[in-house]
Design a protein around this motif. Structure first.
Motif, PDB file in Angstrom:
ATOM      1  N   TYR A  87      49.956  44.574  44.241  1.00 30.67           N
ATOM      2  CA  TYR A  87      51.220  43.888  44.191  1.00 30.67           C
ATOM      3  C   TYR A  87      50.907  42.664  44.463  1.00 30.67           C
ATOM      4  O   TYR A  87      50.170  42.045  45.676  1.00 30.67           O
ATOM      5  N   TYR A 146      61.396  50.270  52.702  1.00 29.03           N
ATOM      6  CA  TYR A 146      61.348  50.117  50.802  1.00 29.03           C
ATOM      7  C   TYR A 146      62.231  48.793  50.877  1.00 29.03           C
ATOM      8  O   TYR A 146      62.699  48.082  50.466  1.00 29.03           O
ATOM      9  N   TYR A 161      59.224  48.695  42.820  1.00 22.98           N
ATOM     10  CA  TYR A 161      57.948  48.238  43.065  1.00 22.98           C
ATOM     11  C   TYR A 161      57.141  48.823  44.032  1.00 22.98           C
ATOM     12  O   TYR A 161      55.873  48.891  43.780  1.00 22.98           O
ATOM     13  N   ALA A 162      57.196  49.230  44.879  1.00 20.26           N
ATOM     14  CA  ALA A 162      56.235  50.583  45.844  1.00 20.26           C
ATOM     15  C   ALA A 162      55.506  51.653  44.959  1.00 20.26           C
ATOM     16  O   ALA A 162      54.057  51.811  45.607  1.00 20.26           O
ATOM     17  N   ILE A 178      47.696  44.564  48.848  1.00 16.97           N
ATOM     18  CA  ILE A 178      48.724  44.727  48.958  1.00 16.97           C
ATOM     19  C   ILE A 178      48.816  43.353  49.167  1.00 16.97           C
ATOM     20  O   ILE A 178      48.711  42.776  50.556  1.00 16.97           O
ATOM     21  N   ARG A 183      55.360  45.869  51.552  1.00 18.79           N
ATOM     22  CA  ARG A 183      53.764  45.921  52.126  1.00 18.79           C
ATOM     23  C   ARG A 183      53.471  47.314  53.289  1.00 18.79           C
ATOM     24  O   ARG A 183      52.603  47.963  52.555  1.00 18.79           O
ATOM     25  N   CYS A 186      53.555  49.772  49.699  1.00 17.02           N
ATOM     26  CA  CYS A 186      53.140  49.633  49.067  1.00 17.02           C
ATOM     27  C   CYS A 186      51.570  50.150  49.471  1.00 17.02           C
ATOM     28  O   CYS A 186      51.642  51.055  48.830  1.00 17.02           O
ATOM     29  N   HIS A 189      52.115  54.293  49.292  1.00 16.82           N
ATOM     30  CA  HIS A 189      52.228  54.754  48.596  1.00 16.82           C
ATOM     31  C   HIS A 189      50.721  54.935  47.337  1.00 16.82           C
ATOM     32  O   HIS A 189      50.215  55.623  46.826  1.00 16.82           O
ATOM     33  N   ALA A 190      49.606  53.273  48.259  1.00 20.68           N
ATOM     34  CA  ALA A 190      48.549  53.370  47.776  1.00 20.68           C
ATOM     35  C   ALA A 190      47.594  54.505  48.205  1.00 20.68           C
ATOM     36  O   ALA A 190      46.583  54.676  47.832  1.00 20.68           O
TER      37      ALA A 190
END
Length: 247
Positions: A87, A146, A161-162, A178, A183, A186, A189-190
């Motif tokens: 990201y 978000y 994006y995320a 990230i 962040r 992100c 979702h990671a």
């Protein structure tokens, strides 16, 4: 323009001016001769490359703490065929593509995306890079998770994006970086896309707005604070190593 933005612009201008003077005086050549064997010399040379994509690419360095860079380099060397998701693109994208088997990187800013894409296209020998442009989306701003908190972009939505890590194939990633917008989202979702034994790099983790997300990830965190390329002060990068902490 905020006070912080003015200060950053002033510092970058100062660095550019000092770079010209140092080049004429031979200081840059002196540092270039020593930077491969000395972290301190590498850092000193990088101070002239603040917000300079080509300068950081030439120095072959991402914009994380040096301690984190060393850890990630070792991790990638130990995992031939490593797949990376990132990201926030930049010099780190090229650094990763020199060391991993494949890199997917998402970028929200069209102009920056174009600059990074041109550099990648001009560099032979890199691993395949899937560089995606995923701009802010108005719908994403409806959910607090978000929304960006970065000055100048506060309130913009980064849901698409995320969630970009969830598109494409379902294979997990050995390394997830990230270092872009939203962040905390992100990271959320990671978590399900990290391969067993994989590593998450969460940059600028010393910022207070990221503490809850890192603590709530359930992963073991190693905060690596210290010298950082292009910065005149220490910064922090946290590595989340996929080991679940006790509830």
């Amino acid at each position: 323009m905020s006070v912080t933005a003015i200060a950053k612009t002033g510092y970058v201008g100062l660095a550019r001016g000092l770079e010209r003077v140092s080049a004429r005086a031979g200081l840059l050549d002196w540092l270039d001769c020593r930077r491969e064997g000395s972290r301190l010399a590498h850092w000193a040379r990088s101070l002239f490359a603040i917000h300079d994509l080509d300068g950081l690419v030439a120095l072959d360095v991402p914009w994380w703490s040096y301690a984190a860079i060393a850890e990630v380099e070792r991790a990638l060397a130990a995992r031939p065929g490593a797949r990376v998701f990132e990201y926030g693109s930049g010099a780190s994208t090229i650094w990763l593509a020199r060391r991993a088997a494949a890199v997917t990187s998402v970028e929200h800013h069209a102009g920056w995306h174009a600059q990074v894409a041109r550099r990648i296209a001009a560099m032979p020998g890199l691993a395949p890079v899937d560089l995606r442009l995923v701009p802010p989306d108005p719908a994403g701003a409806a959910e607090p998770l978000y929304r960006s908190e970065k000055a100048g972009e506060a309130g913009q939505g980064f849901a698409a994006y995320a969630r970009a890590i969830e598109t494409g194939d379902n294979a997990p990633y050995d390394l997830i970086v990230i270092d872009g917008r939203a962040r905390a989202a992100c990271l959320a979702h990671a978590l399900d896309r990290l391969a067993p034994g994989g590593l998450i790099v969460f940059d600028n983790s010393g910022r207070s707005r990221y503490r809850a997300a890192i603590a709530g990830s359930g992963l073991r965190a190693r905060r690596l604070r210290g010298l950082t390329p292009a910065l005149p002060y220490p910064d922090e990068t946290t590595l989340l190593d996929g080991v679940r902490t006790a509830p």
